[in-house]
Design a protein around this motif. Sequence first.
Motif, PDB file in Angstrom:
ATOM      1  N   MET A   1       0.836  -1.207   0.000  1.00  0.00           N
ATOM      2  CA  MET A   1       0.000   0.000   0.000  1.00  0.00           C
ATOM      3  C   MET A   1       0.872   1.259   0.000  1.00  0.00           C
ATOM      4  O   MET A   1       0.536   2.263   0.619  1.00  0.00           O
ATOM      5  CB  MET A   1      -0.944   0.018   1.206  1.00  0.00           C
ATOM      6  CG  MET A   1      -1.819  -1.196   1.350  1.00  0.00           C
ATOM      7  SD  MET A   1      -2.967  -1.379  -0.017  1.00  0.00           S
ATOM      8  CE  MET A   1      -3.950  -2.769   0.574  1.00  0.00           C
ATOM      9  N   SER A   2       2.017   1.168  -0.687  1.00  0.00           N
ATOM     10  CA  SER A   2       2.983   2.266  -0.809  1.00  0.00           C
ATOM     11  C   SER A   2       3.727   2.546   0.501  1.00  0.00           C
ATOM     12  O   SER A   2       4.490   3.504   0.576  1.00  0.00           O
ATOM     13  CB  SER A   2       2.302   3.551  -1.310  1.00  0.00           C
ATOM     14  OG  SER A   2       3.253   4.454  -1.830  1.00  0.00           O
ATOM     15  N   ASP A   3       3.531   1.719   1.508  1.00  0.00           N
ATOM     16  CA  ASP A   3       4.162   1.924   2.811  1.00  0.00           C
ATOM     17  C   ASP A   3       5.320   0.952   2.996  1.00  0.00           C
ATOM     18  O   ASP A   3       5.245  -0.217   2.589  1.00  0.00           O
ATOM     19  CB  ASP A   3       3.135   1.723   3.930  1.00  0.00           C
ATOM     20  CG  ASP A   3       3.737   1.916   5.309  1.00  0.00           C
ATOM     21  OD1 ASP A   3       4.243   3.025   5.583  1.00  0.00           O
ATOM     22  OD2 ASP A   3       3.720   0.964   6.115  1.00  0.00           O
ATOM     23  N   MET A   4       6.370   1.428   3.646  1.00  0.00           N
ATOM     24  CA  MET A   4       7.555   0.629   3.894  1.00  0.00           C
ATOM     25  C   MET A   4       7.242  -0.657   4.659  1.00  0.00           C
ATOM     26  O   MET A   4       6.533  -0.635   5.668  1.00  0.00           O
ATOM     27  CB  MET A   4       8.562   1.458   4.700  1.00  0.00           C
ATOM     28  CG  MET A   4       9.740   0.650   5.243  1.00  0.00           C
ATOM     29  SD  MET A   4      11.038   1.628   6.031  1.00  0.00           S
ATOM     30  CE  MET A   4      10.150   2.618   7.225  1.00  0.00           C
ATOM     31  N   VAL A   5       7.808  -1.754   4.167  1.00  0.00           N
ATOM     32  CA  VAL A   5       7.799  -3.009   4.919  1.00  0.00           C
ATOM     33  C   VAL A   5       9.159  -3.136   5.592  1.00  0.00           C
ATOM     34  O   VAL A   5      10.195  -3.201   4.921  1.00  0.00           O
ATOM     35  CB  VAL A   5       7.522  -4.223   4.010  1.00  0.00           C
ATOM     36  CG1 VAL A   5       7.645  -5.531   4.803  1.00  0.00           C
ATOM     37  CG2 VAL A   5       6.131  -4.109   3.376  1.00  0.00           C
ATOM     38  N   MET A   6       9.176  -3.138   6.902  1.00  0.00           N
ATOM     39  CA  MET A   6      10.394  -3.300   7.684  1.00  0.00           C
ATOM     40  C   MET A   6      10.612  -4.794   7.944  1.00  0.00           C
ATOM     41  O   MET A   6       9.730  -5.617   7.707  1.00  0.00           O
ATOM     42  CB  MET A   6      10.273  -2.550   9.013  1.00  0.00           C
ATOM     43  CG  MET A   6       9.783  -1.111   8.891  1.00  0.00           C
ATOM     44  SD  MET A   6       9.674  -0.219  10.478  1.00  0.00           S
ATOM     45  CE  MET A   6       8.341  -1.121  11.303  1.00  0.00           C
ATOM     46  N   TYR A   7      11.790  -5.137   8.447  1.00  0.00           N
ATOM     47  CA  TYR A   7      12.008  -6.504   8.910  1.00  0.00           C
ATOM     48  C   TYR A   7      12.872  -6.472  10.158  1.00  0.00           C
ATOM     49  O   TYR A   7      13.599  -5.505  10.396  1.00  0.00           O
ATOM     50  CB  TYR A   7      12.653  -7.366   7.815  1.00  0.00           C
ATOM     51  CG  TYR A   7      14.145  -7.166   7.635  1.00  0.00           C
ATOM     52  CD1 TYR A   7      15.065  -8.020   8.256  1.00  0.00           C
ATOM     53  CD2 TYR A   7      14.651  -6.145   6.836  1.00  0.00           C
ATOM     54  CE1 TYR A   7      16.435  -7.855   8.093  1.00  0.00           C
ATOM     55  CE2 TYR A   7      16.010  -5.963   6.665  1.00  0.00           C
ATOM     56  CZ  TYR A   7      16.905  -6.822   7.293  1.00  0.00           C
ATOM     57  OH  TYR A   7      18.258  -6.639   7.128  1.00  0.00           O
ATOM     58  N   ASP A   8      12.752  -7.500  10.980  1.00  0.00           N
ATOM     59  CA  ASP A   8      13.630  -7.574  12.146  1.00  0.00           C
ATOM     60  C   ASP A   8      14.787  -8.518  11.843  1.00  0.00           C
ATOM     61  O   ASP A   8      14.625  -9.550  11.183  1.00  0.00           O
ATOM     62  CB  ASP A   8      12.865  -8.007  13.400  1.00  0.00           C
ATOM     63  CG  ASP A   8      12.370  -9.434  13.363  1.00  0.00           C
ATOM     64  OD1 ASP A   8      13.188 -10.361  13.528  1.00  0.00           O
ATOM     65  OD2 ASP A   8      11.154  -9.635  13.164  1.00  0.00           O
ATOM     66  N   ARG A   9      15.970  -8.144  12.281  1.00  0.00           N
ATOM     67  CA  ARG A   9      17.176  -8.892  11.965  1.00  0.00           C
ATOM     68  C   ARG A   9      17.265 -10.208  12.737  1.00  0.00           C
ATOM     69  O   ARG A   9      18.047 -11.101  12.360  1.00  0.00           O
ATOM     70  CB  ARG A   9      18.410  -8.031  12.242  1.00  0.00           C
ATOM     71  CG  ARG A   9      18.427  -6.736  11.416  1.00  0.00           C
ATOM     72  CD  ARG A   9      19.762  -6.029  11.489  1.00  0.00           C
ATOM     73  NE  ARG A   9      19.728  -4.723  10.827  1.00  0.00           N
ATOM     74  CZ  ARG A   9      19.793  -4.541   9.513  1.00  0.00           C
ATOM     75  NH1 ARG A   9      19.890  -5.584   8.719  1.00  0.00           N
ATOM     76  NH2 ARG A   9      19.749  -3.321   8.990  1.00  0.00           N
ATOM     77  N   GLU A  10      16.476 -10.347  13.794  1.00  0.00           N
ATOM     78  CA  GLU A  10      16.549 -11.551  14.616  1.00  0.00           C
ATOM     79  C   GLU A  10      15.830 -12.734  13.972  1.00  0.00           C
ATOM     80  O   GLU A  10      16.332 -13.868  13.989  1.00  0.00           O
ATOM     81  CB  GLU A  10      15.967 -11.268  15.998  1.00  0.00           C
ATOM     82  CG  GLU A  10      16.824 -10.338  16.865  1.00  0.00           C
ATOM     83  CD  GLU A  10      16.845  -8.893  16.387  1.00  0.00           C
ATOM     84  OE1 GLU A  10      17.835  -8.191  16.645  1.00  0.00           O
ATOM     85  OE2 GLU A  10      15.855  -8.452  15.736  1.00  0.00           O
ATOM     86  N   THR A  11      14.648 -12.524  13.396  1.00  0.00           N
ATOM     87  CA  THR A  11      13.881 -13.617  12.785  1.00  0.00           C
ATOM     88  C   THR A  11      13.584 -13.365  11.315  1.00  0.00           C
ATOM     89  O   THR A  11      13.060 -14.243  10.636  1.00  0.00           O
ATOM     90  CB  THR A  11      12.534 -13.818  13.506  1.00  0.00           C
ATOM     91  OG1 THR A  11      11.662 -12.717  13.207  1.00  0.00           O
ATOM     92  CG2 THR A  11      12.726 -13.925  15.022  1.00  0.00           C
ATOM     93  N   GLU A  12      13.911 -12.178  10.828  1.00  0.00           N
ATOM     94  CA  GLU A  12      13.584 -11.744   9.474  1.00  0.00           C
ATOM     95  C   GLU A  12      12.084 -11.816   9.190  1.00  0.00           C
ATOM     96  O   GLU A  12      11.653 -12.041   8.052  1.00  0.00           O
ATOM     97  CB  GLU A  12      14.411 -12.499   8.424  1.00  0.00           C
ATOM     98  CG  GLU A  12      15.896 -12.201   8.560  1.00  0.00           C
ATOM     99  CD  GLU A  12      16.726 -12.521   7.334  1.00  0.00           C
ATOM    100  OE1 GLU A  12      16.218 -13.215   6.428  1.00  0.00           O
ATOM    101  OE2 GLU A  12      17.884 -12.071   7.287  1.00  0.00           O
ATOM    102  N   SER A  13      11.282 -11.592  10.231  1.00  0.00           N
ATOM    103  CA  SER A  13       9.853 -11.366  10.027  1.00  0.00           C
ATOM    104  C   SER A  13       9.681  -9.975   9.424  1.00  0.00           C
ATOM    105  O   SER A  13      10.502  -9.074   9.638  1.00  0.00           O
ATOM    106  CB  SER A  13       9.104 -11.451  11.361  1.00  0.00           C
ATOM    107  OG  SER A  13       9.186 -12.741  11.907  1.00  0.00           O
TER     108      SER A  13
END
Length: 323
Positions: free
Chosen positions: A144-156
């Motif tokens: 939806m044009s919004d940033m998808v972040m991820y966490d470095r611990e689980t890559e969720s």
Amino acid sequence: MLMRSLVLITAGCLWIGAAKADPEAWKQEWPNTDFSISAVPFVEILSGGPPKDGIPALSDPEFIPVIEEDRIDPREPVIAVELGGQTPRAYPIRYLTWHEIVNDTVGKLPIAVTFCPLCNSAITFDRRLEDTVITLGVSGKLRMSDMVMYDRETESWWQQAVGEGIVGVHTGKVLEQLPTWMESWAEFSSRNPDGLVMEEPSWSRDYGRNPYVNYDSSRRPFLYSGEMPPHGIPALARVIRVGDRAWPMERLRLTEELTEDGVTISWRAGKASALDTSRIGDGKDVGSIRVRDAEGNDLPHDVMFAFAYHAFWPEGAWILGDR
């Protein structure tokens, strides 16, 4: 011309991203992400162009005293973080435009200061998640044009606008939003002469330049094919989101302060748009917003584009006043 070129590039990315919305293809880049768990249709997740970490998030930045900073234009926007009685800190948008996430610790509180230029969404999150602390990076994906972040611990994968896990083992979990706000450097520095400001990162970037020239004058957002906002509100009009409610910014320009639904919202002129002219400090005046409760405490909120609010809160309440 810059704006037209960016539109053509992103239009191409939209087609390519939709064609490649396939977790099997993603697994080469994301071998640690559990794609068997998700909360959204994968077809909604598009490539924004850069690969994983192509926009480099920052961690543990250096700070300098406010009185030593002489590079930031007085009208440039910064994210003000004033939490837990700790020394106030300013995170300039001139840096977040190029990095989008800053992982930091204020006192003993681990935080992530985030900015998605395509949604104008500036949110600070508590990085504590149950009994662990996560570190956030930029996935290179958009939804939806919004940033998808991820966490470095689980890559969720996490949706920035709502702070919710959307893919992987942390799907359905929600990060707590903290009460920070965006204001002009002049406003922050005059209120906090003994405060701190984030030092310029060591990356080779043209800090202070806006790569999204004239974006907030566009009729349509990039990489977005969802519904437009109701009530005739332009897609890239700014709205103040508090929970699932939204106030059009134009209402605040007219009144400068209003109290409704248990919150007081104030507007103050003097802050430049980060998404207008090529140099951020020259941008049109869009003003600063503060949101407080009946006791005068700052409340978590966001000043985002109307299309993004409607995309993530389709049943949300538009507080339109006498309009």
